[in-house]
Design an enzyme around this catalytic site. Structure first.
Site, PDB file in Angstrom:
ATOM      1  N   HIS A  18       2.479  12.068   0.209  1.00 58.67           N
ATOM      2  CA  HIS A  18       1.259  11.255   0.330  1.00 58.67           C
ATOM      3  C   HIS A  18       0.747  10.805  -1.032  1.00 58.67           C
ATOM      4  O   HIS A  18      -0.447  10.873  -1.313  1.00 58.67           O
ATOM      5  CB  HIS A  18       0.147  11.986   1.083  1.00 58.67           C
ATOM      6  N   ARG A  45      -4.780   6.587   3.671  1.00 57.64           N
ATOM      7  CA  ARG A  45      -3.985   7.813   3.736  1.00 57.64           C
ATOM      8  C   ARG A  45      -2.814   7.766   2.764  1.00 57.64           C
ATOM      9  O   ARG A  45      -2.636   8.658   1.950  1.00 57.64           O
ATOM     10  CB  ARG A  45      -3.462   8.066   5.148  1.00 57.64           C
ATOM     11  N   GLY A  84       0.330   6.154   8.702  1.00 56.46           N
ATOM     12  CA  GLY A  84      -0.661   6.940   9.420  1.00 56.46           C
ATOM     13  C   GLY A  84      -0.242   8.407   9.443  1.00 56.46           C
ATOM     14  O   GLY A  84       0.748   8.788   8.829  1.00 56.46           O
ATOM     15  N   GLU A 100      -0.320   1.274   9.778  1.00 59.29           N
ATOM     16  CA  GLU A 100      -1.216   0.119   9.727  1.00 59.29           C
ATOM     17  C   GLU A 100      -0.754  -0.966   8.759  1.00 59.29           C
ATOM     18  O   GLU A 100      -0.089  -0.684   7.763  1.00 59.29           O
ATOM     19  CB  GLU A 100      -2.608   0.570   9.260  1.00 59.29           C
ATOM     20  N   TYR A 117     -11.383   1.998   4.829  1.00 61.96           N
ATOM     21  CA  TYR A 117     -10.393   1.898   5.899  1.00 61.96           C
ATOM     22  C   TYR A 117     -10.330   3.134   6.789  1.00 61.96           C
ATOM     23  O   TYR A 117      -9.480   3.217   7.668  1.00 61.96           O
ATOM     24  CB  TYR A 117      -9.036   1.479   5.302  1.00 61.96           C
TER      25      TYR A 117
END
Length: 178
Positions: free
Chosen positions: A28, A90, A109, A115, A125
Site C-alpha cells: 500500500h 487507499r 480498493g 476505483e 475520496y
C-alpha cells in the site's frame, strides 16, 4: 530523489532528496510519479497500511501530492503550505490527465471495489470510511468502480474520448468513455 547521469562514465551523481516524509510499509505504498501539464510533480501515495493516515491532513500517506520540481508545495495547492492535493486514498496506482485538464487516478480498493477517480483539488475520496460510492456528502464518489477480483487497476492513459485503465488481477484493459 533526483540525480544526474554522466553519460560518458555511465554513472549517477549522488542522490538528492526532493520530497521526504512519505510513510512506507511492505504494501500500500502507491508510488506513481508524473509531471503534470502545469510542470509540477504529482506523487501518489498509499496508506502504508495505516488506514487513518489517509484522513489525516498532516500525513503524506493516502494522498495525491503536488509539488514543484524542487519538492516544495506547489503554488495554488488547496491546503496552504502543504503538498497535499487530495486525500482519503487507499493505494493510488495510476495518474493521467485528460486533454480537458482533469487529473484521473486509478486506485486499489480493499476487498470490494477498485476505483477510477477524477481528482478535485482538496477532494476527499473517503478511504477508509468508504470504498466505492455512497459515502458521506463530504466524500467524492469515483467515476467508475470494479470488483477487486476483475481489476487491481494500475497504469492509465487518457485520450479525448476515453480513459484506459490496465487491470493487473483482471489481466485486461478497461476503456472508460469520457
Amino acid at each position: 530523489v533526483r540525480t544526474t547521469l554522466d553519460p560518458a562514465a555511465g554513472t549517477l551523481a549522488p542522490l538528492e532528496p526532493v520530497l521526504t516524509g512519505i510513510p512506507a510499509e511492505g504494501t500500500h505504498n502507491g508510488g506513481r510519479l508524473a509531471f503534470g501539464p502545469d510542470g509540477n510533480l504529482y506523487v501518489a501515495t498509499g496508506d502504508a497500511q495505516a488506514r487513518g493516515a489517509s484522513q489525516d491532513p498532516a500525513s503524506l500517506a493516502g494522498k495525491i501530492l503536488r509539488v514543484t520540481p524542487d519538492g516544495e508545495p506547489a503554488p495554488g495547492n488547496p491546503f496552504p503550505g502543504s503538498p497535499v492535493l487530495s486525500l482519503g486514498h487507499r493505494n493510488v496506482q495510476g495518474l493521467a490527465w485528460h486533454p480537458d485538464g482533469t487529473l484521473v487516478a486509478s486506485e486499489f480498493g480493499q476487498n470490494s471495489l477498485d476505483e477510477l477517480n477524477a481528482i478535485r483539488p482538496g477532494g476527499n475520496y473517503g478511504w477508509p470510511d468508504v470504498e466505492g460510492t455512497g459515502g458521506a456528502p463530504d466524500f467524492v464518489d469515483p467515476l467508475v468502480t470494479w470488483t477487486t477480483d476483475v481489476a487491481s487497476p494500475s497504469g492509465i492513459a487518457a485520450t479525448q474520448d476515453a480513459v484506459y485503465v490496465a487491470a493487473l488481477r483482471g489481466a485486461r484493459l478497461w476503456e472508460v468513455p469520457w
